[in-house]
Design an enzyme around this catalytic site. Sequence first.
Site, PDB file in Angstrom:
ATOM      1  N   ASP A 128       3.876  14.465  14.371  1.00 27.99           N
ATOM      2  CA  ASP A 128       4.113  14.415  12.924  1.00 27.99           C
ATOM      3  C   ASP A 128       2.790  14.520  12.172  1.00 27.99           C
ATOM      4  OD1 ASP A 128       5.661  14.310  10.635  1.00 27.99           O
ATOM      5  OD2 ASP A 128       5.705  12.124  10.552  1.00 27.99           O
TER       6      ASP A 128
ATOM      7  N   ILE B  17       0.833  -1.201   0.000  1.00 29.14           N
ATOM      8  CA  ILE B  17       0.000   0.000   0.000  1.00 29.14           C
ATOM      9  C   ILE B  17       0.868   1.251   0.000  1.00 29.14           C
ATOM     10  CG2 ILE B  17      -1.752   1.308   1.240  1.00 29.14           C
ATOM     11  CD1 ILE B  17      -2.687  -1.302   2.491  1.00 29.14           C
TER      12      ILE B  17
ATOM     13  N   MET C 215       9.594   4.740   8.287  1.00 36.05           N
ATOM     14  CA  MET C 215       9.699   3.707   9.313  1.00 36.05           C
ATOM     15  C   MET C 215       9.302   2.319   8.823  1.00 36.05           C
ATOM     16  SD  MET C 215      10.960   4.573  12.154  1.00 36.05           S
ATOM     17  CE  MET C 215      10.350   3.195  13.116  1.00 36.05           C
TER      18      MET C 215
END
Length: 562
Positions: free
Chosen positions: A231, A115, A120
Amino acid sequence: MQDKPDRSDYQDTEFQRLLVEYADMVERGDRVDRDALAREHPQYANSICEFLDNHVLLRAALEDPNDSGSGNDLFATINSPAEMNGSGSIVWSLARLSESEYPVQFGNYSLKREIDRGGMGIVFEALDCKLNRVVALKIIRSGELASAEELRRFRAEAEASSAIKHPNIIPIFEVGEVHGLIYFTMAFVDGEDLGALLRRQSIAPQEAAKMVAKVADAVATAHHNGVIHRDLKPSNVLVDQKGEPFLIDFGLAKQQSREALTCSGQILGTPTYMAPEQVSGRPIEAPMSCDVYSLGAMLYELLTRQPPFRGPTQFDILLQVLDREPPRPRKLNKQIPRDLESIVVRAMEKAPSERYSSARQFQEDVQRFLLDEPITRSHPSIADRLRTWWRREPILVSHLCGILSVLLIVVGAELVRQTPSPDTQLKVSLLIAWLASSFLFQRLAVIDRMTDIAHWTWAAFDVATYTTLIYLADSPRGLLLVGYPMMIVASGLFYRVRFVVFVTTLCSIGFVMLCALVDDPIAKRLDFSVIYMSGLVVLGLCLVSMIRRVRGLRDYFGGNAP
């Protein structure tokens, strides 16, 4: 999203040698230091990490004892590292799975497709074979290359997400490990991230406010549970087929009950959406306020279709976040309601004390706007307004101060004189035209794709206008020449070497033209002219050297990516 590895790397002999060396380390179970790899071999680091990430994933799929045989045998056509080194070619299929190679068995999950991939982890759409449900499965992107800090952040993301129960935060189902690869699964959302949606279509102000209000409510719930996201940005919000937003990616989240994952001097996040205190790298006294700022920056982009700050590198953006104000949203989109603009401006105040005190207060004000109720307003002083104007439009404010000062001096001098100068009307007209053009150039500078053209044209117009004014001035003109070095110094504020060279060259040409055209002591003293020209050149060279040194810090802030 990470850049894809360059296929041309795979034809490089040195790259092949390094690839074999690091692949052998992974096979032996040794830990690869990615930071050292990036420092020692920056031109190959991305391709090597991409190769090894997928190599580890494919090896896990091949060796998994639970493999039912539904997945493809991806190693059937792949050469060994020794064969690859000897043949001078690398099989590209190791660097990235193709659609034909799915499904791949991974523990109790069947990976159906990739996807997304970020800093990370890699996210797959997967089928939970035990419960027969579709989930999103995230595997740490570094695989066996992950450092202890990366592993800690990855686990922290799963823990932070699972600690929050909110309809607009995707729930975590399971955290596990397969062949050394840590993963977690979460509910699968069939949609796209908000950033992709915004690139594809514009979003009406009311709809943007509704989305951000729901995200803000999720953030407020996270804060109530002691989790700070750190974030927040459009790409970290998934939007399903019904238009419902879901907050994702708690990879940089901080749980207040634990030691912070960020130490002093370390900057984590996306610069465009980071609060000034977050960018500074210093300890933050009110960390929740950073999320409030990011919510405002997110709403700003949804309303204007451009981020608050833009620049060729992350370093340029960081400098703007620290001491500049973004253009007011209504300058970019007149359809934005004034109350919604006020909410954005307040959320993005430089000082945390001037922002909304919490994400909940921000969400409530957005909700008031949606219900057509009066929003809460701050009451800045005149000094605060002037300071904000200076940070938002420093170039324009500097021009206005300088031009108005010269205009007052010209008018005052004519009032003192008994016999008016015949050029007075021309000087005043030129100054007024310069003043008006400054507003025009400032307006062009905030338009997408016009910023660079506006700045370069503005600089050329400034030098040409100032040179004309000096030409029209009475003799002696020596003191007026201070304007050229001032313009060169001002050009350094853009932190662009070519721009400084451009302005220095224009100022030098302007001075040479004056020496050739005016009857003035400055034109008769060759030694003075040579010393002055040398001074302009040395000033420009000093600024270029300073900019190059300062821009060397870009590596610390993440390289050249904006």
